[in-house]
Design a protein around this motif. Structure first.
Motif, PDB file in Angstrom:
ATOM      1  N   ALA A  13     -26.752  28.246  65.109  1.00  0.00           N
ATOM      2  CA  ALA A  13     -26.581  26.784  64.866  1.00  0.00           C
ATOM      3  C   ALA A  13     -27.614  26.232  63.690  1.00  0.00           C
ATOM      4  O   ALA A  13     -28.807  26.377  63.882  1.00  0.00           O
ATOM      5  CB  ALA A  13     -26.927  26.079  66.094  1.00  0.00           C
ATOM      6  N   ASN A  14     -26.702  26.060  62.572  1.00  0.00           N
ATOM      7  CA  ASN A  14     -27.622  25.669  61.361  1.00  0.00           C
ATOM      8  C   ASN A  14     -27.179  24.120  61.281  1.00  0.00           C
ATOM      9  O   ASN A  14     -26.398  23.588  60.471  1.00  0.00           O
ATOM     10  CB  ASN A  14     -26.912  26.303  60.133  1.00  0.00           C
ATOM     11  N   ILE A  15     -27.956  23.337  61.921  1.00  0.00           N
ATOM     12  CA  ILE A  15     -28.002  21.821  62.112  1.00  0.00           C
ATOM     13  C   ILE A  15     -29.511  21.262  62.054  1.00  0.00           C
ATOM     14  O   ILE A  15     -30.346  22.066  62.320  1.00  0.00           O
ATOM     15  CB  ILE A  15     -27.228  21.614  63.403  1.00  0.00           C
ATOM     16  N   LEU A  16     -29.765  20.042  61.648  1.00  0.00           N
ATOM     17  CA  LEU A  16     -31.038  19.512  61.452  1.00  0.00           C
ATOM     18  C   LEU A  16     -31.500  19.436  63.041  1.00  0.00           C
ATOM     19  O   LEU A  16     -31.139  19.335  63.934  1.00  0.00           O
ATOM     20  CB  LEU A  16     -30.931  17.941  61.185  1.00  0.00           C
ATOM     21  N   ALA A  17     -32.826  19.593  63.107  1.00  0.00           N
ATOM     22  CA  ALA A  17     -33.820  19.769  64.185  1.00  0.00           C
ATOM     23  C   ALA A  17     -33.636  18.521  65.210  1.00  0.00           C
ATOM     24  O   ALA A  17     -33.426  18.970  66.280  1.00  0.00           O
ATOM     25  CB  ALA A  17     -35.088  19.639  63.840  1.00  0.00           C
ATOM     26  N   ASP A  18     -33.271  17.406  64.716  1.00  0.00           N
ATOM     27  CA  ASP A  18     -32.824  16.210  65.863  1.00  0.00           C
ATOM     28  C   ASP A  18     -31.842  16.686  66.646  1.00  0.00           C
ATOM     29  O   ASP A  18     -31.522  15.837  67.472  1.00  0.00           O
ATOM     30  CB  ASP A  18     -32.986  14.942  65.045  1.00  0.00           C
ATOM     31  N   VAL A  19     -30.794  17.445  66.140  1.00  0.00           N
ATOM     32  CA  VAL A  19     -29.585  17.773  66.744  1.00  0.00           C
ATOM     33  C   VAL A  19     -29.876  18.786  67.531  1.00  0.00           C
ATOM     34  O   VAL A  19     -29.476  19.130  68.739  1.00  0.00           O
ATOM     35  CB  VAL A  19     -28.384  17.891  65.693  1.00  0.00           C
ATOM     36  N   LEU A  20     -30.574  20.091  66.928  1.00  0.00           N
ATOM     37  CA  LEU A  20     -30.966  21.237  67.782  1.00  0.00           C
ATOM     38  C   LEU A  20     -31.732  20.875  69.035  1.00  0.00           C
ATOM     39  O   LEU A  20     -31.435  21.719  69.851  1.00  0.00           O
ATOM     40  CB  LEU A  20     -31.640  22.055  66.906  1.00  0.00           C
ATOM     41  N   VAL A  25     -27.797  26.167  75.118  1.00  0.00           N
ATOM     42  CA  VAL A  25     -27.188  27.293  74.851  1.00  0.00           C
ATOM     43  C   VAL A  25     -27.360  28.295  75.734  1.00  0.00           C
ATOM     44  O   VAL A  25     -26.541  29.183  75.884  1.00  0.00           O
ATOM     45  CB  VAL A  25     -28.364  27.425  73.636  1.00  0.00           C
ATOM     46  N   PRO A  26     -28.393  28.325  76.794  1.00  0.00           N
ATOM     47  CA  PRO A  26     -28.498  29.464  77.613  1.00  0.00           C
ATOM     48  C   PRO A  26     -27.174  30.008  78.510  1.00  0.00           C
ATOM     49  O   PRO A  26     -27.053  30.996  78.646  1.00  0.00           O
ATOM     50  CB  PRO A  26     -29.770  29.303  78.550  1.00  0.00           C
ATOM     51  N   GLY A  27     -26.497  28.914  78.955  1.00  0.00           N
ATOM     52  CA  GLY A  27     -25.430  28.950  79.643  1.00  0.00           C
ATOM     53  C   GLY A  27     -24.207  29.455  78.864  1.00  0.00           C
ATOM     54  O   GLY A  27     -23.174  30.079  79.274  1.00  0.00           O
ATOM     55  N   ARG A  28     -24.382  29.569  77.531  1.00  0.00           N
ATOM     56  CA  ARG A  28     -23.535  30.112  76.707  1.00  0.00           C
ATOM     57  C   ARG A  28     -23.749  31.741  76.383  1.00  0.00           C
ATOM     58  O   ARG A  28     -22.845  32.546  75.875  1.00  0.00           O
ATOM     59  CB  ARG A  28     -23.208  29.517  75.312  1.00  0.00           C
ATOM     60  N   LEU A  29     -24.820  31.966  76.323  1.00  0.00           N
ATOM     61  CA  LEU A  29     -25.259  33.238  76.155  1.00  0.00           C
ATOM     62  C   LEU A  29     -25.283  34.265  77.284  1.00  0.00           C
ATOM     63  O   LEU A  29     -25.327  33.975  78.382  1.00  0.00           O
ATOM     64  CB  LEU A  29     -26.922  33.558  75.739  1.00  0.00           C
ATOM     65  N   ARG A  30     -24.927  35.674  76.729  1.00  0.00           N
ATOM     66  CA  ARG A  30     -25.311  36.781  77.884  1.00  0.00           C
ATOM     67  C   ARG A  30     -26.627  37.012  78.003  1.00  0.00           C
ATOM     68  O   ARG A  30     -27.287  36.541  77.114  1.00  0.00           O
ATOM     69  CB  ARG A  30     -24.219  37.857  77.555  1.00  0.00           C
ATOM     70  N   GLN A  31     -26.637  37.826  79.009  1.00  0.00           N
ATOM     71  CA  GLN A  31     -28.262  38.229  79.051  1.00  0.00           C
ATOM     72  C   GLN A  31     -28.384  39.372  77.688  1.00  0.00           C
ATOM     73  O   GLN A  31     -27.711  40.170  77.429  1.00  0.00           O
ATOM     74  CB  GLN A  31     -28.237  39.267  80.314  1.00  0.00           C
ATOM     75  N   GLY A  32     -29.574  38.959  77.381  1.00  0.00           N
ATOM     76  CA  GLY A  32     -30.025  39.733  76.122  1.00  0.00           C
ATOM     77  C   GLY A  32     -29.381  38.977  74.758  1.00  0.00           C
ATOM     78  O   GLY A  32     -29.765  39.772  73.705  1.00  0.00           O
ATOM     79  N   GLY A  33     -28.524  37.995  74.878  1.00  0.00           N
ATOM     80  CA  GLY A  33     -27.988  37.326  73.671  1.00  0.00           C
ATOM     81  C   GLY A  33     -28.880  36.655  73.006  1.00  0.00           C
ATOM     82  O   GLY A  33     -30.191  36.248  73.449  1.00  0.00           O
ATOM     83  N   ILE A  34     -28.809  36.539  71.770  1.00  0.00           N
ATOM     84  CA  ILE A  34     -29.643  35.847  70.518  1.00  0.00           C
ATOM     85  C   ILE A  34     -29.161  34.676  70.200  1.00  0.00           C
ATOM     86  O   ILE A  34     -27.987  34.103  69.930  1.00  0.00           O
ATOM     87  CB  ILE A  34     -29.641  36.729  69.505  1.00  0.00           C
ATOM     88  N   TYR A  35     -30.074  33.515  70.264  1.00  0.00           N
ATOM     89  CA  TYR A  35     -30.005  32.410  69.510  1.00  0.00           C
ATOM     90  C   TYR A  35     -30.620  32.117  68.367  1.00  0.00           C
ATOM     91  O   TYR A  35     -31.939  32.271  68.012  1.00  0.00           O
ATOM     92  CB  TYR A  35     -30.617  31.434  70.410  1.00  0.00           C
ATOM     93  N   ILE A  36     -30.061  31.755  67.135  1.00  0.00           N
ATOM     94  CA  ILE A  36     -30.409  31.637  65.829  1.00  0.00           C
ATOM     95  C   ILE A  36     -30.328  30.196  65.270  1.00  0.00           C
ATOM     96  O   ILE A  36     -28.986  29.916  65.545  1.00  0.00           O
ATOM     97  CB  ILE A  36     -29.861  32.852  64.793  1.00  0.00           C
ATOM     98  N   THR A  37     -31.175  29.673  65.139  1.00  0.00           N
ATOM     99  CA  THR A  37     -31.273  28.215  64.692  1.00  0.00           C
ATOM    100  C   THR A  37     -31.958  28.119  63.214  1.00  0.00           C
ATOM    101  O   THR A  37     -32.679  28.719  62.813  1.00  0.00           O
ATOM    102  CB  THR A  37     -32.461  27.361  65.437  1.00  0.00           C
ATOM    103  N   SER A  38     -31.341  27.049  62.570  1.00  0.00           N
ATOM    104  CA  SER A  38     -31.892  26.606  61.262  1.00  0.00           C
ATOM    105  C   SER A  38     -31.578  25.447  60.994  1.00  0.00           C
ATOM    106  O   SER A  38     -31.061  24.626  61.686  1.00  0.00           O
ATOM    107  CB  SER A  38     -31.236  27.824  60.061  1.00  0.00           C
ATOM    108  N   GLY A  39     -31.800  25.011  59.683  1.00  0.00           N
ATOM    109  CA  GLY A  39     -31.732  23.600  59.346  1.00  0.00           C
ATOM    110  C   GLY A  39     -32.783  22.804  59.659  1.00  0.00           C
ATOM    111  O   GLY A  39     -33.016  21.563  60.013  1.00  0.00           O
ATOM    112  N   ILE A  40     -34.034  23.523  59.937  1.00  0.00           N
ATOM    113  CA  ILE A  40     -35.354  22.863  60.594  1.00  0.00           C
ATOM    114  C   ILE A  40     -36.412  22.666  59.460  1.00  0.00           C
ATOM    115  O   ILE A  40     -36.779  23.589  58.908  1.00  0.00           O
ATOM    116  CB  ILE A  40     -35.924  23.913  61.640  1.00  0.00           C
TER     117      ILE A  40
END
Length: 316
Positions: A251-258, A265-280
């Motif tokens: 998710a490359n979105i501004l912090a106020d949206v993140l 997000v956890p409900g979308r990820l599998r076990q061990g899945g990775i969440y990458i954020t930017s735009g912060i």
């Protein structure tokens, strides 16, 4: 075609943050004027042979943007003013005033294209569709992109941070979710690097169109990418449509949206899945980190480029 020109008077310290606010509100074609001397690196990036003579830097900057003339923009301008006042709470933005003018330039929206040249990120060559492929270019893969009216050429620090983290954490065959896909550049990169399937979401229909077009430009199989219009944060139907089991959510979105997005997000990820954020923006780093940890994710790495931050976390 006539355009209304709006110019924000701010400080050189705040000009990048003001530009980020405008981008987050879907405003493109930002123009920055200041008296900060250009560095040698700036000269090389802008293909300038002789650095211009500038008056002394007085710390004042002007950030201009353009909107269609004849249309009502009061709501959007109200959002701009509100975001400026929010920014004022954390840094000096100077006057923060917005002046209005009018301009007529039928091709102003395309003039920026002369500065979008092929460049490399993590061995990936990213090139605009209107540029030819450089001769004898050694790279991992080639990504062609036409941002159109959506955000995302790949040159911005936030996108570069995302690409770096994708290269580090994505595994071949991963199912990837790209939230706020914009021009689709991150989705294209994932597929070029071996993702099994990518799903994109965005609240702007122009971004959906641009993403699908960029998939075709890159000759990627139609079935490998799906794109949905909607706000994943609070749209239960959309959450059901995209499902879960993703190895990577980016998710490359501004912090106020993140911050409000992250609990979903956890409900979308599998076990061990990775969440990458930017735009912060750097002064929002702690707030986003707190949201990530409160969602039950383990922070693996915090990366920085200029004044921008990217956070990588894992679902244990």
């Amino acid at each position: 075609m006539k355009w209304e020109k709006y110019t924000i008077q701010t400080t050189t310290q705040a000009e990048d943050f003001v530009s980020g606010i405008l981008a987050g509100l879907g405003i493109e074609g930002v123009q920055i004027e200041d008296n900060v001397p250009l560095s040698q690196e700036d000269k090389e990036k802008m293909f300038i042979d002789i650095l211009p003579e500038l008056p002394p830097d007085d710390g004042v900057a002007f950030v201009s943007f353009y909107l269609d003339a004849g249309k009502a923009h009061s709501s959007l301008l109200g959002q701009v003013k509100e975001e400026l006042e929010n920014l004022r709470l954390s840094m000096d933005i100077g006057a923060g005033t917005i002046a209005q003018g009018e301009t007529e330039d039928k091709d102003w929206i395309n003039n920026w294209k002369q500065y979008f040249k092929p460049f490399m990120v993590e061995g990936i060559l990213i090139k605009p569709t209107w540029e030819s492929l450089p001769d004898s270019m050694d790279c991992r893969c080639v990504v062609e992109i036409d941002p159109g009216t959506s955000f995302g050429t790949g040159k911005h620090e936030t996108t570069r941070l995302c690409i770096q983290q994708i290269c580090k954490y994505m595994e071949p065959g991963d199912k990837v979710l790209d939230v706020g896909c914009g021009s689709g550049i991150l989705s294209v990169v994932c597929l070029k690097l071996g993702a099994g399937q990518v799903v994109g979401t965005d609240i702007d229909p122009l971004c959906i169109t641009a993403s699908l077009e960029n998939m075709q430009v890159n000759r990627l199989p139609e079935g490998d990418f799906k794109c949905y219009l909607g706000n994943l944060t609070d749209d239960g139907a959309l959450q059901g449509q995209i499902g879960g089991g993703y190895g990577l959510v980016v998710a490359n979105i501004l912090a106020d949206v993140l911050i409000p997005l992250t609990p979903v997000v956890p409900g979308r990820l599998r076990q061990g899945g990775i969440y990458i954020t930017s735009g912060i923006i750097d002064f929002k780093e702690e707030a986003v980190k707190a949201a990530v940890q409160q969602a039950g994710l383990t922070i693996l790495e915090v990366s920085r480029l200029g004044e921008w931050v990217s956070i990588a976390a894992r679902k244990d």
